[in-house]
Design an enzyme around this catalytic site. Structure first.
Site, PDB file in Angstrom:
ATOM      1  N   CYS A   1       6.897   3.667  -2.853  1.00 40.73           N
ATOM      2  CA  CYS A   1       7.939   2.838  -2.260  1.00 40.73           C
ATOM      3  C   CYS A   1       9.195   3.692  -2.305  1.00 40.73           C
ATOM      4  CB  CYS A   1       8.133   1.551  -3.054  1.00 40.73           C
ATOM      5  SG  CYS A   1       9.614   0.647  -2.586  1.00 40.73           S
TER       6      CYS A   1
ATOM      7  N   THR B   1      10.382   4.030   5.104  1.00 41.55           N
ATOM      8  CA  THR B   1       9.764   3.111   4.160  1.00 41.55           C
ATOM      9  C   THR B   1       8.266   3.323   4.232  1.00 41.55           C
ATOM     10  OG1 THR B   1       9.261   0.775   3.752  1.00 41.55           O
ATOM     11  CG2 THR B   1       9.898   1.346   5.968  1.00 41.55           C
TER      12      THR B   1
END
Length: 243
Positions: free
Chosen positions: A196, A83
């Site tokens: 993202c 992430t």
């Protein structure tokens, strides 16, 4: 082949993509039935989100660092935080893990620089866009990151957490991201970072108004290069040169 350690589950939707990207690349480069040597610690994302929301980043760093240390004990030769947002605590995770941490920001910066891009638009969670850690790290590479206007930042953040992290794909959200990207070109953006790891579930980096950089794919490719490098097997060394 070296063993890749993945700190995942943030969200598991994008972690599944990491697993696929990594194994597809290993198969492509080694052929046959080859697949990656991977150890995954998939965290409960609700616990991580609670720490993010409460601004308890030190605790989040310990949580991920403990996961990284566990991966190292299990035999991982490197660690990836699957992430972008949690790279805010990357230094702590690297220290606690004790093995090389492959940094998604550094790898994305390298991809941008290789193509001569220096002013990308960043699409990400509001933490990644607003906390400063991402833009500072990019600035150290000579890259001046643009972020959307405040209202658009809130909309992008909502799409990520309320839709993509929950497996929801909506055409109107895709259209909104395309509109934000188009507007950024007028502000001088020369490229777009899908910053993202879930955004690649909604838009294709190769089909944007500006050159797109899928941070998930870039990060996964870096992991494969690491895994196939430095080993005794000649096939692995040759494959690493082609990744």
């Amino acid at each position: 082949m070296k063993t890749i350690g993945l700190i995942g589950g943030m969200s598991w939707e994008s972690t599944a993509t990491y697993y696929r990207y990594i194994n597809e690349a290993v198969r492509d480069h080694l052929g046959g039935l080859a697949s990656a040597d991977v150890i995954l610690n998939s965290l409960d994302f609700s616990n991580v989100v609670a720490l993010q929301t409460a601004d308890r980043w030190d605790e989040a760093g310990v949580l991920l660092g403990t996961a990284g240390a566990g991966l190292a004990r299990a035999g991982a030769d490197c660690v990836l935080i699957c992430t972008n947002t949690m790279h805010l605590v990357a230094d702590k995770v690297a220290r606690m893990s004790g093995v090389p941490l492959i940094d998604i920001i550094d790898e994305t910066a390298a991809a941008l620089k290789a193509d001569g891009r220096s002013r990308p638009l960043l699409l990400a969670t509001r933490y990644t866009m607003e906390q400063g850690f991402y833009t500072r790290r990019m600035a150290a590479h000579g890259i001046d990151v643009l972020i959307p206007e405040a209202d658009d930042r809130a909309r992008v953040h909502g799409i990520i957490f309320n839709e993509l992290c929950q497996g929801i794909i909506q055409d109107q959200s895709r259209s909104l991201l395309h509109e934000i990207i188009a507007a950024s070109a007028e502000r001088g953006a020369d490229s777009v970072i899908l910053g993202c790891t879930e955004i690649q579930l909604l838009i294709d980096a190769g089909e944007l108004a500006l050159p797109g950089y899928d941070s998930t794919a870039i990060h996964a490719a870096a992991a494969v290069r690491f895994a196939l490098s430095g080993g005794k097997d000649e096939a692995c060394r040759a494959a690493a040169e082609r990744v």
